[in-house]
Design an enzyme around this catalytic site. Structure first.
Site, PDB file in Angstrom:
ATOM      1  N   ASP A   1      98.761 -51.514 128.936  1.00 23.67           N
ATOM      2  CA  ASP A   1      98.539 -52.453 128.304  1.00 23.67           C
ATOM      3  C   ASP A   1      97.368 -52.660 127.658  1.00 23.67           C
ATOM      4  OD1 ASP A   1      99.509 -54.927 127.120  1.00 23.67           O
ATOM      5  OD2 ASP A   1      99.667 -56.003 129.058  1.00 23.67           O
TER       6      ASP A   1
ATOM      7  N   SER B   1      94.256 -60.059 131.224  1.00 24.56           N
ATOM      8  CA  SER B   1      93.301 -61.073 131.098  1.00 24.56           C
ATOM      9  C   SER B   1      93.400 -61.956 132.609  1.00 24.56           C
ATOM     10  CB  SER B   1      93.774 -62.112 129.870  1.00 24.56           C
ATOM     11  OG  SER B   1      92.902 -63.457 129.933  1.00 24.56           O
ATOM     12  N   THR B   2      94.343 -62.756 132.551  1.00 21.51           N
ATOM     13  CA  THR B   2      94.278 -63.561 134.193  1.00 21.51           C
ATOM     14  C   THR B   2      95.220 -62.704 134.982  1.00 21.51           C
ATOM     15  OG1 THR B   2      96.568 -64.180 133.299  1.00 21.51           O
ATOM     16  CG2 THR B   2      94.694 -65.705 132.762  1.00 21.51           C
TER      17      THR B   2
ATOM     18  N   ASP C   1      66.360 -72.628 126.717  1.00 18.86           N
ATOM     19  CA  ASP C   1      67.413 -73.505 126.223  1.00 18.86           C
ATOM     20  C   ASP C   1      68.679 -72.674 126.064  1.00 18.86           C
ATOM     21  OD1 ASP C   1      67.117 -71.934 123.837  1.00 18.86           O
ATOM     22  OD2 ASP C   1      66.240 -73.618 122.634  1.00 18.86           O
TER      23      ASP C   1
ATOM     24  N   LYS D   1     109.162 -60.066 127.320  1.00 16.20           N
ATOM     25  CA  LYS D   1     108.279 -61.057 127.544  1.00 16.20           C
ATOM     26  C   LYS D   1     108.384 -62.146 126.642  1.00 16.20           C
ATOM     27  CE  LYS D   1     103.669 -60.977 127.577  1.00 16.20           C
ATOM     28  NZ  LYS D   1     102.238 -60.759 128.112  1.00 16.20           N
TER      29      LYS D   1
ATOM     30  N   ARG E   1      92.911 -62.569 119.297  1.00 19.30           N
ATOM     31  CA  ARG E   1      94.248 -62.980 119.458  1.00 19.30           C
ATOM     32  C   ARG E   1      94.611 -64.180 118.553  1.00 19.30           C
ATOM     33  NH1 ARG E   1      94.266 -62.557 125.781  1.00 19.30           N
ATOM     34  NH2 ARG E   1      92.184 -62.988 125.815  1.00 19.30           N
ATOM     35  N   GLN E   2      93.430 -64.780 118.091  1.00 16.66           N
ATOM     36  CA  GLN E   2      93.726 -66.189 117.218  1.00 16.66           C
ATOM     37  C   GLN E   2      93.493 -65.470 115.677  1.00 16.66           C
ATOM     38  OE1 GLN E   2      94.701 -69.112 118.376  1.00 16.66           O
ATOM     39  NE2 GLN E   2      94.824 -69.966 116.464  1.00 16.66           N
TER      40      GLN E   2
ATOM     41  N   GLY F   1      98.479 -62.194 134.978  1.00 20.89           N
ATOM     42  CA  GLY F   1      99.765 -62.710 135.167  1.00 20.89           C
ATOM     43  C   GLY F   1     100.795 -61.820 134.604  1.00 20.89           C
ATOM     44  N   THR F   2     100.513 -61.073 133.521  1.00 22.71           N
ATOM     45  CA  THR F   2     101.726 -60.298 132.887  1.00 22.71           C
ATOM     46  C   THR F   2     101.739 -58.908 133.705  1.00 22.71           C
ATOM     47  OG1 THR F   2     100.963 -60.704 130.645  1.00 22.71           O
ATOM     48  CG2 THR F   2     102.232 -58.902 131.025  1.00 22.71           C
TER      49      THR F   2
END
Ligand code: R5P
Length: 293
Positions: free
Chosen positions: A217, A221-222, A34, A190, A94-95, A224-225
């Site tokens: 850095d 993550s993505t 499960d 940025k 990050r939150q 993009g930076t």
């Protein structure tokens, strides 16, 4: 002290065990049909302090968090003394505050959960913001792997390379790298729209013409930076562009996009195991654990 090999960081835990000489306690792990997680300590921890090595990176960061909590509970029930969590990549860090009304503070919820599970202290690596550590109801510390990443480039003949941070707030990262590389250091600027997530990058007074530039850095993550930074560096006439980060999440086609943007190599640590994790955190974490005893 004994080292508990969390399922998400088995290889790293084994390296830490070899480096420290602390016995490695294997973990039997499975996922029920499960989807629920099961873990069992395969060795005695009675009367011993333990360090559970378990990263909580994607994919399945939620399951990894639960495995960590379940291991802490199992260790306490088996009679362990102090239970330390070594979490190279800490999910939800990050939150660390309420950015918009109606949000929670995810890292604080996580911290309270880990406390309830039996964790007494936490060590992580290059947490995005030190503020996240303030949310823990027990001692929580971060250490930096940037010097190790910079050393990787020195050993490949890039002494004197320019250390660049993709935003001003992370200039301390470029400075840590600069101390090892011995060249110049600088940063881009940025800004991020909190609603759309869109970022704008600019370079004020940066002179990298003809230079080998390494973009450092904490996290990719993505991608993009780094893609945006690489584009600016090429426009500014940089001769070679590399990137190094501690946590190479490299979601989706991030790696391809970064390489397509002209970055010659991506170097990450084994906080997120993968083909780009060329630098092990074992020496750094081993040193920290040795210092605790
Ligand atoms: C942001 O402040 C961080 O240091 C990273 O630059 C950022 O999280 C990287 O995200 P992405 O790879 O999605 O641009």
């Amino acid at each position: 002290m004994k080292i508990i090999s969390g399922p998400a960081s088995k290889e790293l835990a084994e390296k830490i065990s070899a480096e420290t000489g602390y016995q490695d306690i294997p973990v039997a792990a499975k996922v029920f049909p499960d989807g629920e997680s099961y873990v069992r300590l395969d060795g005695s921890v009675e009367g011993e302090d333990v360090a559970i090595v378990q990263t909580t990176c994607p994919p399945a960061q939620d399951s990894r968090v639960f495995q960590l909590a379940f291991l802490a509970d199992a260790a306490k029930r088996a009679g362990a003394g102090k239970v330390s969590a070594v979490v190279p990549y800490l999910a939800y860090a990050r939150q660390d505050k309420m950015f918009l009304a109606g949000e929670g503070i995810s890292v604080q919820t996580l911290a309270r959960m880990l406390k309830a599970a039996g964790i007494d202290e936490l060590l992580t690596v290059n947490i995005h913001s030190e503020n996240a550590l303030q949310q823990f109801p027990f001692p929580a510390k971060t250490t930096s792997a940037i010097p190790l990443l910079a050393q990787y480039f020195v050993e490949r003949g890039f002494k004197g390379a320019f250390a660049l941070s993709p935003d001003k707030g992370a200039m301390y990262i470029a400075k840590q790298a600069q101390e090892v590389l011995g060249g110049d250091a600088g940063h881009l600027d940025k800004t991020r729209d909190r609603y759309t997530g869109q970022t704008v990058q600019t370079a004020e007074g940066l002179n990298v013409k003809g230079q080998t530039v390494i973009i450092f850095d904490d996290i990719i993550s993505t991608g993009g930076t780094i893609v945006g930074a690489a584009k600016i560096l090429r426009e500014q006439g940089a001769a070679h562009v590399f990137t190094a980060c501690v946590h190479g999440l490299l979601i989706g086609d991030a790696e391809k996009r970064i390489l397509d943007a002209g970055v010659e190599e991506i170097v990450c640590t084994d906080s997120v195991p993968g083909k780009n994790s060329k630098v092990s955190l074992a020496p750094l974490i081993s040193k920290e654990l040795k210092a605790q005893v």
